[in-house]
Design a protein around this motif. Structure first.
Motif, PDB file in Angstrom:
ATOM      1  N   VAL A   1       0.854  -1.186   0.000  1.00  0.00           N
ATOM      2  CA  VAL A   1       0.000   0.000   0.000  1.00  0.00           C
ATOM      3  C   VAL A   1       0.888   1.233   0.000  1.00  0.00           C
ATOM      4  O   VAL A   1       1.851   1.306   0.760  1.00  0.00           O
ATOM      5  N   GLU A   2       0.551   2.200  -0.866  1.00  0.00           N
ATOM      6  CA  GLU A   2       1.260   3.477  -0.868  1.00  0.00           C
ATOM      7  C   GLU A   2       0.372   4.530  -0.226  1.00  0.00           C
ATOM      8  O   GLU A   2      -0.808   4.637  -0.553  1.00  0.00           O
ATOM      9  N   LEU A   3       0.942   5.310   0.680  1.00  0.00           N
ATOM     10  CA  LEU A   3       0.223   6.381   1.364  1.00  0.00           C
ATOM     11  C   LEU A   3       0.936   7.697   1.146  1.00  0.00           C
ATOM     12  O   LEU A   3       2.156   7.775   1.308  1.00  0.00           O
ATOM     13  N   GLU A   4       0.179   8.722   0.806  1.00  0.00           N
ATOM     14  CA  GLU A   4       0.742  10.065   0.736  1.00  0.00           C
ATOM     15  C   GLU A   4       0.510  10.708   2.099  1.00  0.00           C
ATOM     16  O   GLU A   4      -0.623  10.780   2.573  1.00  0.00           O
ATOM     17  N   VAL A   5       1.577  11.162   2.731  1.00  0.00           N
ATOM     18  CA  VAL A   5       1.515  11.734   4.068  1.00  0.00           C
ATOM     19  C   VAL A   5       1.443  13.249   3.944  1.00  0.00           C
ATOM     20  O   VAL A   5       2.312  13.864   3.320  1.00  0.00           O
ATOM     21  N   THR A   6       0.410  13.860   4.516  1.00  0.00           N
ATOM     22  CA  THR A   6       0.239  15.316   4.415  1.00  0.00           C
ATOM     23  C   THR A   6       1.314  16.043   5.211  1.00  0.00           C
ATOM     24  O   THR A   6       1.982  15.461   6.076  1.00  0.00           O
ATOM     25  N   ASN A   7       1.452  17.334   4.936  1.00  0.00           N
ATOM     26  CA  ASN A   7       2.424  18.159   5.664  1.00  0.00           C
ATOM     27  C   ASN A   7       2.046  18.328   7.128  1.00  0.00           C
ATOM     28  O   ASN A   7       2.878  18.727   7.934  1.00  0.00           O
ATOM     29  N   ASP A   8       0.782  18.037   7.468  1.00  0.00           N
ATOM     30  CA  ASP A   8       0.354  18.140   8.863  1.00  0.00           C
ATOM     31  C   ASP A   8       0.947  17.040   9.735  1.00  0.00           C
ATOM     32  O   ASP A   8       0.989  17.174  10.948  1.00  0.00           O
ATOM     33  N   ALA A   9       1.372  15.948   9.117  1.00  0.00           N
ATOM     34  CA  ALA A   9       1.972  14.845   9.883  1.00  0.00           C
ATOM     35  C   ALA A   9       3.390  15.247  10.268  1.00  0.00           C
ATOM     36  O   ALA A   9       4.238  15.490   9.419  1.00  0.00           O
ATOM     37  N   ARG A  10       3.621  15.307  11.541  1.00  0.00           N
ATOM     38  CA  ARG A  10       4.903  15.740  12.082  1.00  0.00           C
ATOM     39  C   ARG A  10       5.934  14.618  11.975  1.00  0.00           C
ATOM     40  O   ARG A  10       5.599  13.449  12.055  1.00  0.00           O
ATOM     41  N   ASN A  11       7.206  14.983  11.777  1.00  0.00           N
ATOM     42  CA  ASN A  11       8.356  14.069  11.856  1.00  0.00           C
ATOM     43  C   ASN A  11       8.459  13.091  10.687  1.00  0.00           C
ATOM     44  O   ASN A  11       8.982  11.986  10.842  1.00  0.00           O
ATOM     45  N   PHE A  12       7.987  13.468   9.517  1.00  0.00           N
ATOM     46  CA  PHE A  12       8.083  12.587   8.344  1.00  0.00           C
ATOM     47  C   PHE A  12       9.530  12.144   8.103  1.00  0.00           C
ATOM     48  O   PHE A  12       9.789  10.997   7.742  1.00  0.00           O
ATOM     49  N   ASP A  13      10.478  13.070   8.320  1.00  0.00           N
ATOM     50  CA  ASP A  13      11.889  12.749   8.070  1.00  0.00           C
ATOM     51  C   ASP A  13      12.456  11.708   9.023  1.00  0.00           C
ATOM     52  O   ASP A  13      13.563  11.205   8.805  1.00  0.00           O
ATOM     53  N   GLN A  14      11.732  11.362  10.069  1.00  0.00           N
ATOM     54  CA  GLN A  14      12.196  10.344  11.009  1.00  0.00           C
ATOM     55  C   GLN A  14      11.899   8.924  10.531  1.00  0.00           C
ATOM     56  O   GLN A  14      12.388   7.954  11.104  1.00  0.00           O
TER      57      GLN A  14
ATOM     58  N   ASP B   1      10.938   0.319   9.385  1.00  0.00           N
ATOM     59  CA  ASP B   1      10.104   0.730  10.525  1.00  0.00           C
ATOM     60  C   ASP B   1       8.772  -0.014  10.486  1.00  0.00           C
ATOM     61  O   ASP B   1       8.244  -0.314   9.416  1.00  0.00           O
ATOM     62  N   MET B   2       8.227  -0.304  11.659  1.00  0.00           N
ATOM     63  CA  MET B   2       6.928  -0.970  11.771  1.00  0.00           C
ATOM     64  C   MET B   2       5.852   0.074  12.069  1.00  0.00           C
ATOM     65  O   MET B   2       5.971   0.816  13.040  1.00  0.00           O
ATOM     66  N   VAL B   3       4.823   0.113  11.217  1.00  0.00           N
ATOM     67  CA  VAL B   3       3.706   1.045  11.383  1.00  0.00           C
ATOM     68  C   VAL B   3       2.520   0.245  11.906  1.00  0.00           C
ATOM     69  O   VAL B   3       2.135  -0.768  11.319  1.00  0.00           O
ATOM     70  N   THR B   4       1.933   0.711  12.985  1.00  0.00           N
ATOM     71  CA  THR B   4       0.758   0.064  13.565  1.00  0.00           C
ATOM     72  C   THR B   4      -0.395   1.050  13.573  1.00  0.00           C
ATOM     73  O   THR B   4      -0.260   2.166  14.082  1.00  0.00           O
TER      74      THR B   4
ATOM     75  N   GLY C   1      10.793  15.483  16.623  1.00  0.00           N
ATOM     76  CA  GLY C   1      11.994  14.661  16.633  1.00  0.00           C
ATOM     77  C   GLY C   1      11.743  13.184  16.848  1.00  0.00           C
ATOM     78  O   GLY C   1      12.628  12.365  16.632  1.00  0.00           O
ATOM     79  N   ALA C   2      10.553  12.814  17.258  1.00  0.00           N
ATOM     80  CA  ALA C   2      10.213  11.402  17.482  1.00  0.00           C
ATOM     81  C   ALA C   2       9.738  10.783  16.171  1.00  0.00           C
ATOM     82  O   ALA C   2       9.592  11.463  15.165  1.00  0.00           O
ATOM     83  N   LYS C   3       9.496   9.495  16.205  1.00  0.00           N
ATOM     84  CA  LYS C   3       8.894   8.840  15.047  1.00  0.00           C
ATOM     85  C   LYS C   3       7.491   9.415  14.847  1.00  0.00           C
ATOM     86  O   LYS C   3       6.840   9.817  15.799  1.00  0.00           O
ATOM     87  N   PRO C   4       6.994   9.447  13.596  1.00  0.00           N
ATOM     88  CA  PRO C   4       5.646   9.972  13.359  1.00  0.00           C
ATOM     89  C   PRO C   4       4.597   9.132  14.086  1.00  0.00           C
ATOM     90  O   PRO C   4       4.805   7.958  14.357  1.00  0.00           O
ATOM     91  N   GLY C   5       3.480   9.745  14.364  1.00  0.00           N
ATOM     92  CA  GLY C   5       2.385   9.033  15.002  1.00  0.00           C
ATOM     93  C   GLY C   5       1.414  10.011  15.630  1.00  0.00           C
ATOM     94  O   GLY C   5       1.627  11.223  15.613  1.00  0.00           O
ATOM     95  N   GLY C   6       0.355   9.475  16.136  1.00  0.00           N
ATOM     96  CA  GLY C   6      -0.624  10.320  16.791  1.00  0.00           C
ATOM     97  C   GLY C   6      -1.930   9.591  16.974  1.00  0.00           C
ATOM     98  O   GLY C   6      -2.076   8.416  16.618  1.00  0.00           O
TER      99      GLY C   6
END
Length: 195
Positions: free
Chosen positions: A68-81, A86-89, A121-126
């Motif tokens: 699956v490909e996801l486009e991450v908006t600019n509102d998502a913090r820490n994309f560069d991390q 990495d495991m996404v849950t 500075g952390a991994k993305p999430g929320g």
């Protein structure tokens, strides 16, 4: 973050959840004398197998091999991390509690939204969520059909099926119930395992 942007992120995440392989699901029902709660949770885990920083696109692969490909908006913090491996849950949970009220009040409706973003500075999430509380009047009890009719604060009615005859006996026209519905959607990222 503005609420509309937040919910657009959630919609994209929910579409991704539907596109991913079979989620782990869990449903739990708890019954008390004057209260019933139903809780459900779905959880999906995938591995980051591609990152396109120019387009802010992340490619995920599930354990079943679905890509699956996801486009991450600019509102998502820490994309560069984000890093390969990495495991996404993604976890979606919801609960509904219906309680018979001991004291009569006024029918009402209240809603509360919650949100949380990962620290800089952390991994993305929320997480985003909401809680809706409705106090409704019991306007009819049909023992033959095993239903109770509730009237909400805006005048709308809903018929609920009550399978347990003992529970149905405790419900009477003129009483009230409180229904509390909560839902939350969370995404977390764990670093790739060290080799």
């Amino acid at each position: 973050m503005k609420r509309t942007k937040l919910f657009s992120i959630v919609v994209v995440a929910l579409m991704a959840q539907a596109a991913l392989a079979q989620p782990q699901t869990n449903v739990e029902v708890t019954k008390g004398p004057d209260q019933t709660t139903v809780k459900g949770m779905s959880k999906i885990t995938a591995t980051v197998v591609g990152i396109d920083k120019a387009t802010r696109t992340v490619t995920l692969k599930t354990a079943a091999g679905k890509i699956v490909e996801l486009e991450v908006t600019n509102d998502a913090r820490n994309f560069d991390q984000l890093a390969l491996g990495d495991m996404v849950t993604a976890t979606y949970s919801e609960a509904l509690t219906i309680s018979l009220m001991k004291e009569k009040g006024q029918a009402s409706h209240a809603e509360r939204a919650t949100e949380q973003r990962s620290a800089p500075g952390a991994k993305p999430g929320g997480m985003v969520g909401r809680e809706v509380t409705v106090i409704a009047d019991i306007v009819a009890v049909d023992h033959k059909a095993k239903t109770v009719t509730l009237k909400g604060p805006k005048g709308n009615t809903v018929d609920l099926k009550v399978e347990d005859p003992e529970r149905l006996k405790r419900l009477h026209k003129g009483e009230q119930v409180e229904a509390v519905y909560t839902e939350a959607f969370a995404i977390s990222v764990e670093p790739a395992a060290k080799k």
